[in-house]
Design a protein around this motif. Structure first.
Motif, mmCIF file in Angstrom:
data_model
loop_
_atom_site.group_PDB
_atom_site.id
_atom_site.type_symbol
_atom_site.label_atom_id
_atom_site.label_comp_id
_atom_site.label_asym_id
_atom_site.label_seq_id
_atom_site.Cartn_x
_atom_site.Cartn_y
_atom_site.Cartn_z
ATOM 1 N N GLY A 137 0.917 -1.185 -0.247
ATOM 2 C CA GLY A 137 0.061 0.144 -0.023
ATOM 3 C C GLY A 137 1.143 1.392 0.437
ATOM 4 N N GLU A 138 2.119 1.206 0.673
ATOM 5 C CA GLU A 138 3.210 2.485 0.836
ATOM 6 C C GLU A 138 3.431 2.277 0.069
ATOM 7 O OE1 GLU A 138 5.410 1.978 3.982
ATOM 8 O OE2 GLU A 138 3.835 1.883 5.115
ATOM 9 N N LEU A 139 3.878 1.356 -1.517
ATOM 10 C CA LEU A 139 4.322 1.526 -2.386
ATOM 11 C C LEU A 139 3.643 2.326 -3.703
ATOM 12 C CD1 LEU A 139 6.408 -1.779 -3.292
ATOM 13 C CD2 LEU A 139 7.677 0.668 -3.289
ATOM 14 N N LYS A 140 1.916 1.917 -3.041
ATOM 15 C CA LYS A 140 0.930 2.455 -4.193
ATOM 16 C C LYS A 140 0.911 4.047 -4.324
ATOM 17 C CE LYS A 140 -1.832 -1.486 -4.714
ATOM 18 N NZ LYS A 140 -3.308 -2.444 -4.408
ATOM 19 N N GLN A 141 1.473 4.517 -2.839
ATOM 20 C CA GLN A 141 0.955 5.803 -2.629
ATOM 21 C C GLN A 141 1.903 7.028 -3.187
ATOM 22 O OE1 GLN A 141 0.718 5.989 1.895
ATOM 23 N NE2 GLN A 141 -0.735 5.471 1.426
ATOM 24 N N LEU A 142 3.217 6.216 -3.605
ATOM 25 C CA LEU A 142 4.638 6.790 -3.703
ATOM 26 C C LEU A 142 4.096 6.296 -5.388
ATOM 27 C CD1 LEU A 142 7.307 5.537 -1.674
ATOM 28 C CD2 LEU A 142 6.392 7.447 -1.364
ATOM 29 N N GLY A 143 4.078 5.794 -6.228
ATOM 30 C CA GLY A 143 3.207 5.997 -7.592
ATOM 31 C C GLY A 143 4.096 4.799 -7.635
ATOM 32 N N VAL A 144 4.636 4.053 -7.280
ATOM 33 C CA VAL A 144 4.869 2.544 -7.371
ATOM 34 C C VAL A 144 3.972 1.076 -7.985
ATOM 35 C CG1 VAL A 144 6.535 0.860 -6.985
ATOM 36 C CG2 VAL A 144 6.943 3.587 -6.398
ATOM 37 N N THR A 145 3.966 1.033 -8.847
ATOM 38 C CA THR A 145 2.518 -0.547 -9.100
ATOM 39 C C THR A 145 3.100 -1.651 -9.782
ATOM 40 O OG1 THR A 145 2.528 0.692 -11.327
ATOM 41 C CG2 THR A 145 1.183 1.654 -9.652
ATOM 42 N N ASN A 146 4.692 -1.408 -10.020
ATOM 43 C CA ASN A 146 5.533 -2.318 -10.769
ATOM 44 C C ASN A 146 6.389 -3.459 -9.763
ATOM 45 O OD1 ASN A 146 6.325 -4.337 -12.166
ATOM 46 N ND2 ASN A 146 8.449 -3.334 -13.167
ATOM 47 N N TYR A 147 4.880 -4.527 -8.724
ATOM 48 C CA TYR A 147 6.118 -4.495 -7.496
ATOM 49 C C TYR A 147 5.252 -6.359 -8.006
ATOM 50 C CZ TYR A 147 2.224 -3.566 -5.402
ATOM 51 O OH TYR A 147 0.733 -3.280 -4.916
ATOM 52 N N PHE A 148 5.845 -6.981 -6.664
ATOM 53 C CA PHE A 148 5.369 -8.682 -6.566
ATOM 54 C C PHE A 148 5.349 -9.401 -5.107
ATOM 55 C CE2 PHE A 148 5.825 -13.590 -6.663
ATOM 56 C CZ PHE A 148 4.419 -13.866 -6.995
ATOM 57 N N VAL A 149 4.085 -8.912 -4.801
ATOM 58 C CA VAL A 149 4.303 -9.757 -2.757
ATOM 59 C C VAL A 149 4.647 -10.997 -3.203
ATOM 60 C CG1 VAL A 149 3.373 -10.326 -1.100
ATOM 61 C CG2 VAL A 149 3.145 -8.310 -2.381
ATOM 62 N N MET A 150 5.919 -11.554 -2.626
ATOM 63 C CA MET A 150 6.363 -13.048 -2.811
ATOM 64 C C MET A 150 6.003 -13.686 -1.585
ATOM 65 S SD MET A 150 10.342 -12.844 -3.838
ATOM 66 C CE MET A 150 10.643 -11.014 -2.485
ATOM 67 N N GLY A 151 5.040 -14.689 -1.904
ATOM 68 C CA GLY A 151 4.481 -15.917 -0.651
ATOM 69 C C GLY A 151 5.051 -16.753 -0.207
ATOM 70 N N GLU A 152 4.093 -17.675 0.738
ATOM 71 C CA GLU A 152 5.000 -18.884 1.000
ATOM 72 C C GLU A 152 5.904 -20.153 0.552
ATOM 73 O OE1 GLU A 152 3.587 -19.832 4.307
ATOM 74 O OE2 GLU A 152 2.123 -18.764 4.836
ATOM 75 N N GLY A 153 5.831 -20.149 -1.292
ATOM 76 C CA GLY A 153 6.657 -20.552 -1.862
ATOM 77 C C GLY A 153 8.260 -20.204 -1.648
ATOM 78 N N ASN A 179 14.681 5.180 -5.374
ATOM 79 C CA ASN A 179 15.531 5.982 -4.521
ATOM 80 C C ASN A 179 14.789 7.145 -4.170
ATOM 81 O OD1 ASN A 179 16.276 4.087 -2.541
ATOM 82 N ND2 ASN A 179 18.437 4.236 -3.221
ATOM 83 N N LYS A 180 14.875 8.247 -5.940
ATOM 84 C CA LYS A 180 13.906 9.398 -6.395
ATOM 85 C C LYS A 180 12.695 9.243 -6.109
ATOM 86 C CE LYS A 180 17.930 10.261 -9.130
ATOM 87 N NZ LYS A 180 18.399 10.614 -10.760
ATOM 88 N N ARG A 181 12.075 8.368 -6.185
ATOM 89 C CA ARG A 181 11.097 8.391 -5.355
ATOM 90 C C ARG A 181 10.291 7.947 -4.243
ATOM 91 N NH1 ARG A 181 7.578 4.943 -10.537
ATOM 92 N NH2 ARG A 181 6.115 6.448 -9.690
ATOM 93 N N GLY A 182 11.196 8.171 -3.163
ATOM 94 C CA GLY A 182 10.678 7.870 -2.103
ATOM 95 C C GLY A 182 11.170 6.142 -1.011
ATOM 96 N N VAL A 183 11.813 5.454 -2.062
ATOM 97 C CA VAL A 183 11.569 4.405 -1.574
ATOM 98 C C VAL A 183 12.914 3.999 -1.423
ATOM 99 C CG1 VAL A 183 11.163 1.518 -2.072
ATOM 100 C CG2 VAL A 183 9.967 3.321 -3.355
ATOM 101 N N HIS A 184 12.442 3.324 0.498
ATOM 102 C CA HIS A 184 13.904 3.499 0.653
ATOM 103 C C HIS A 184 14.428 2.454 1.433
ATOM 104 C CE1 HIS A 184 15.075 7.978 0.012
ATOM 105 N NE2 HIS A 184 13.371 8.361 0.209
#
Length: 229
Positions: A137-153, A179-184
């Motif tokens: 959710g924090e990434l979306k607020q920073l305008g980052v949409t290209n991500y993937f949550v790694m699950g149980e496997g 980093n420039k977009r605030g993802v540190h």
């Protein structure tokens, strides 16, 4: 009668004289030490020893020290091993070994290993699905949409992947942009895949040849040189 007494006294005197001169042996049971030594066979060859001299005869001599030839024997190396090399590096290493002309004293074997196949930009595990969802959710607020949550496997479960790249330079460029977009909290890490690697063994090397092998290995600083059986 007078003649008898005269001859008796003469006989007694002769007997006393013979005893005094030792012609009839000695009647004494005790003899002084020097005289007893003189009575021994070859008494002039006997020698009295001190306690130290006697101990030296009884105690065997100490073992002779190591000879200079043994101490200065040339050093040899029974078994030396280098690597694990990836295939391309192993071929380059082999090419430089030709100058040593080791023949059957050199051998190569395949060993299991891993090699870097790519680089990932990622945010480490958030500990749970809920934590990963909050970070997404924090990434979306920073305008980052290209991500993937790694699950149980995944071995990095509940972390978030922000891209996989073939080279480390490309991964570092993506990290700088984030980093420039605030993802540190993101970082770069290698991804590994199983591969066959090459290990080399060398036997019965003299010191000079071993030194030349060390020089060749120095051109491959990521590799290890070690003793083997």
């Amino acid at each position: 009668m007078l003649k008898f007494v005269f001859w008796l006294l003469a006989a007694i005197n002769l007997l006393v004289l013979a005893i005094g001169q030792g012609y009839l042996g000695s009647f004494r049971s005790e003899t002084r030490e020097p005289a007893r030594l003189q009575a021994q066979l070859q008494a002039d060859k006997l020698k009295l020893l001190s306690e130290v001299q006697a101990q030296a005869i009884v105690t065997p001599p100490a073992a002779a020290p190591e000879t200079p030839a043994a101490a200065n024997a040339p050093q040899s190396y029974a078994c030396t091993e280098v690597g694990s090399f990836l295939l391309a590096d192993g071929r380059r290493f082999e090419a430089q070994l030709d100058a040593l002309a080791l023949g059957d004293r050199q051998s190569r074997r395949n060993v299991p290993g891993q090699e870097i196949s790519s680089y990932m930009v990622y945010i480490p595990s958030q500990g749970s699905k809920e934590g990963a969802d909050r970070k997404a959710g924090e990434l979306k607020q920073l305008g980052v949409t290209n991500y993937f949550v790694m699950g149980e496997g995944s071995p990095m479960r509940w972390g978030i992947s922000l891209g996989v790249f073939k080279s480390e330079d490309s991964a570092q460029s993506q990290l700088a942009a984030l980093n420039k977009r605030g993802v540190h909290s993101a970082r770069v890490g290698p991804r590994y895949s199983a591969s066959k690697q090459l290990s080399y063994q060398f036997r019965d090397l003299d010191a000079a040849t071993h030194a030349r092998l060390v020089e060749i290995k120095a051109k491959f600083p990521e590799q290890e040189l070690r003793s083997c059986k």
